[in-house]
Design an enzyme around this catalytic site. Structure first.
Site, PDB file in Angstrom:
ATOM      1  N   HIS A 160       0.791  -1.206  -0.005  1.00 38.89           N
ATOM      2  CA  HIS A 160       0.158   0.245  -0.073  1.00 38.89           C
ATOM      3  C   HIS A 160       0.704   1.078   0.199  1.00 38.89           C
ATOM      4  CE1 HIS A 160      -3.684  -2.241   0.374  1.00 38.89           C
ATOM      5  NE2 HIS A 160      -3.124  -2.989   1.226  1.00 38.89           N
ATOM      6  N   ASP A 178       3.195   6.163  -5.257  1.00 37.19           N
ATOM      7  CA  ASP A 178       3.305   6.438  -6.700  1.00 37.19           C
ATOM      8  C   ASP A 178       2.531   7.294  -7.348  1.00 37.19           C
ATOM      9  OD1 ASP A 178       3.046   6.267  -9.532  1.00 37.19           O
ATOM     10  OD2 ASP A 178       2.882   4.051  -9.310  1.00 37.19           O
ATOM     11  N   GLU A 203      -8.376  -0.059  -9.365  1.00 38.67           N
ATOM     12  CA  GLU A 203      -6.883   0.071  -9.722  1.00 38.67           C
ATOM     13  C   GLU A 203      -6.365  -1.469  -9.863  1.00 38.67           C
ATOM     14  OE1 GLU A 203      -3.764  -0.987 -10.067  1.00 38.67           O
ATOM     15  OE2 GLU A 203      -2.884   0.488  -8.241  1.00 38.67           O
TER      16      GLU A 203
HETATM   17  N1  GJV Z   1     -11.793  -8.672  -3.893  1.00 41.02           N
HETATM   18  C1  GJV Z   1     -11.727  -7.558  -3.291  1.00 41.02           C
HETATM   19  N2  GJV Z   1     -10.554  -7.153  -2.952  1.00 41.02           N
HETATM   20  C2  GJV Z   1      -9.461  -7.255  -3.677  1.00 41.02           C
HETATM   21  C3  GJV Z   1      -9.753  -8.595  -5.019  1.00 41.02           C
HETATM   22  C4  GJV Z   1     -10.857  -8.903  -5.107  1.00 41.02           C
HETATM   23  N3  GJV Z   1     -11.177 -10.097  -5.789  1.00 41.02           N
HETATM   24  N4  GJV Z   1      -8.664  -8.495  -5.647  1.00 41.02           N
HETATM   25  C5  GJV Z   1      -7.577  -7.712  -5.121  1.00 41.02           C
HETATM   26  N5  GJV Z   1      -8.318  -6.936  -4.146  1.00 41.02           N
HETATM   27  N6  GJV Z   1      -3.444  -3.119  -9.130  1.00 41.02           N
HETATM   28  N7  GJV Z   1      -2.621  -5.222  -9.329  1.00 41.02           N
HETATM   29  C6  GJV Z   1      -7.528  -5.966  -3.167  1.00 41.02           C
HETATM   30  C7  GJV Z   1      -6.143  -6.386  -2.669  1.00 41.02           C
HETATM   31  O1  GJV Z   1      -6.368  -7.152  -1.463  1.00 41.02           O
HETATM   32  C8  GJV Z   1      -5.701  -5.041  -2.693  1.00 41.02           C
HETATM   33  O2  GJV Z   1      -5.763  -4.541  -1.421  1.00 41.02           O
HETATM   34  C9  GJV Z   1      -5.861  -4.309  -3.896  1.00 41.02           C
HETATM   35  O3  GJV Z   1      -7.234  -4.682  -4.167  1.00 41.02           O
HETATM   36  C10 GJV Z   1      -5.135  -4.427  -4.871  1.00 41.02           C
HETATM   37  C11 GJV Z   1      -4.850  -3.379  -5.836  1.00 41.02           C
HETATM   38  C12 GJV Z   1      -3.533  -3.233  -6.170  1.00 41.02           C
HETATM   39  N8  GJV Z   1      -3.346  -4.218  -7.200  1.00 41.02           N
HETATM   40  C13 GJV Z   1      -2.816  -4.350  -8.524  1.00 41.02           C
END
Ligand code: GJV
Length: 418
Positions: free
Chosen positions: A96, A102, A195
């Site tokens: 985070h 960023d 995001e």
């Molecule tokens: N449901 C709820 N929260 C989620 C999910 C989901 N299916 N998938 C990811 N997150 N840009 N690659 C949450 C995860 O726990 C994190 O806090 C955030 O989304 C990722 C965001 C950045 N990652 C990315």
């Protein structure tokens, strides 16, 4: 340390998992597909092993196989999404902090909310994967939505709830802890913001969660932010990375260490290099958007295999070390005539925590202005490990000079990470 003698005595075959497809040539080589489990009987050279698949035996390229996956599978195959590990990592501050620090990422989302603030009035918003809740808080502070559902699966959600309260937004923002796929809401939403972008755009495949939520909770005519995403590729030089990992072995301290170069290639060039910082000058040609995803029409099934042809015209002579990839997402405006906001993670934009992804060829090739580099890229989602994928590249370099009628072809598959 193991001696050669012990190696020979240890005759029991080891199980490996195929990281990518391989089509063997001749009768001596085995063909296999991603996810296949092979028994390796002998390792006569670092590159080629003697292995068995479904009773058939032959040579296989060692770089396509992974031992760890075979060992780990027993522990975690019950969850191909690896959610415990995935959401566990988002339950701590490290990621985070990286995302919030960023500026170009976070300010882009802020700008999207700000420039659409009047249209957001009285709208219902879902912030999928809200993390610490920054986007939801921007919505509540900069616009007047009637409701923001901030959905977060990791344990960070408990803190997000506190942050919402601390900033006086609890009337508008409701934090819901859980996987978006299992979400229950009292109403449909007007805007789905998230995001979700990973390295090489798709890695982590959080986009699937967004698509599932879209189909279930976005009202007809609702808006997706981002609204589209493009994946960009460019052939490039990577002089210093090549020097650091490969050329290094040529003459360290006046000694010839080149027998280690095959090992170096396997160790450093088999997988893509994340967090690569490509200089605009390292691009050998104009970058090309090779995949464009429309967030309204994209389907989960489309993610299994994404394929595209490319053709680059070399704009300056240099050394072709590999390909670099990055992505751009666009946020359409809700206001009539409003401008689209863009987050570009390429070398000509402000840097982001994603940086770029470098795919190194096994051997660099000199290219000249006017040469063409054409080929195909396939992003193939791992059939077992749903957050992983393999990027396969085929390329052909056609020289423009008449005297050298050479045309070189190559191909390589890069597991990310399985
Ligand atoms: N449901 C709820 N929260 C989620 C999910 C989901 N299916 N998938 C990811 N997150 N840009 N690659 C949450 C995860 O726990 C994190 O806090 C955030 O989304 C990722 C965001 C950045 N990652 C990315």
């Amino acid at each position: 340390m193991q001696t050669e003698k012990e190696d020979e005595d240890d005759a029991s075959p080891e199980e490996y998992v195929a990281l990518s497809d391989f089509t063997g040539s001749g009768s001596e080589q085995l063909s296999f597909s991603t996810g296949d489990r092979l028994l390796v009987h002998a390792k006569p050279s670092p590159e080629w092993w003697w292995a068995e698949l479904e009773g058939v035996i032959g040579y296989v390229p060692a770089s396509h196989l992974n031992r760890e996956a075979a060992e780990e599978e027993d522990i975690s195959l019950d969850d191909p999404w690896q959610d415990e590990e995935y959401f566990g990592s988002y339950g701590t501050l490290r990621l985070h902090l990286e995302m919030l620090s960023d500026k170009s990422r976070t300010e882009t989302y802020r700008q999207v909310i700000l420039s659409n603030s009047s249209s957001l009035r009285n709208k219902v918003v879902m912030d999928l994967g809200c993390g610490t809740g920054i986007i939801s808080l921007f919505c509540a502070q900069l616009a007047q939505p009637s409701k923001v559902y901030a959905v977060e699966a990791s344990s960070m959600a408990e803190y997000t709830r506190q942050l919402v309260k601390q900033n006086g937004c609890e009337e508008v923002v409701t934090v819901l802890q859980g996987r978006a796929e299992e979400l229950e809401l009292p109403e449909q939403v007007d805007i789905l913001v998230s995001e979700w972008m990973g390295n090489c755009l798709l890695f982590e495949f959080m986009v699937e969660s967004v698509l599932v939520a879209r189909d279930r909770w976005l009202r007809d005519g609702g808006v997706m932010w981002p609204s589209s995403a493009a994946f960009t590729l460019v052939p490039c030089q990577a002089d210093s990375y090549y020097a650091e990992k490969m050329a290094f072995w040529e003459r360290p301290y006046g000694l010839d260490f080149t027998p280690l170069q095959t090992l170096a290639q396997q160790e450093f060039f088999t997988k893509p290099k994340f967090s690569h910082d490509i200089e605009p000058n390292d691009c050998l040609s104009a970058p090309c958007d090779i995949l464009c995803l429309d967030m309204y029409t994209l389907q989960v099934g489309d993610l299994e295999e994404m394929k595209s042809d490319f053709q680059f015209c070399v704009e300056k002579s240099g050394v072709f070390h590999g390909f670099t990839a990055w992505f751009t997402v666009r946020f359409e405006s809700l206001e009539a005539g409003g401008a689209t906001v863009e987050l570009n993670t390429g070398p000509n934009s402000e840097s982001t925590h994603w940086k770029q992804t470098l795919f190194m060829l096994d051997r660099p090739v000199s290219v000249c202005t006017g040469d063409s580099i054409s080929g195909t890229i396939v992003l193939r989602r791992n059939p077992i490990w749903r957050r992983h994928m393999t990027v396969s590249l085929h390329w052909k370099i056609s020289s423009c000079s008449q005297d050298t009628d050479n045309c070189q072809v190559g191909r390589k598959s890069f597991p990310m990470w399985r």
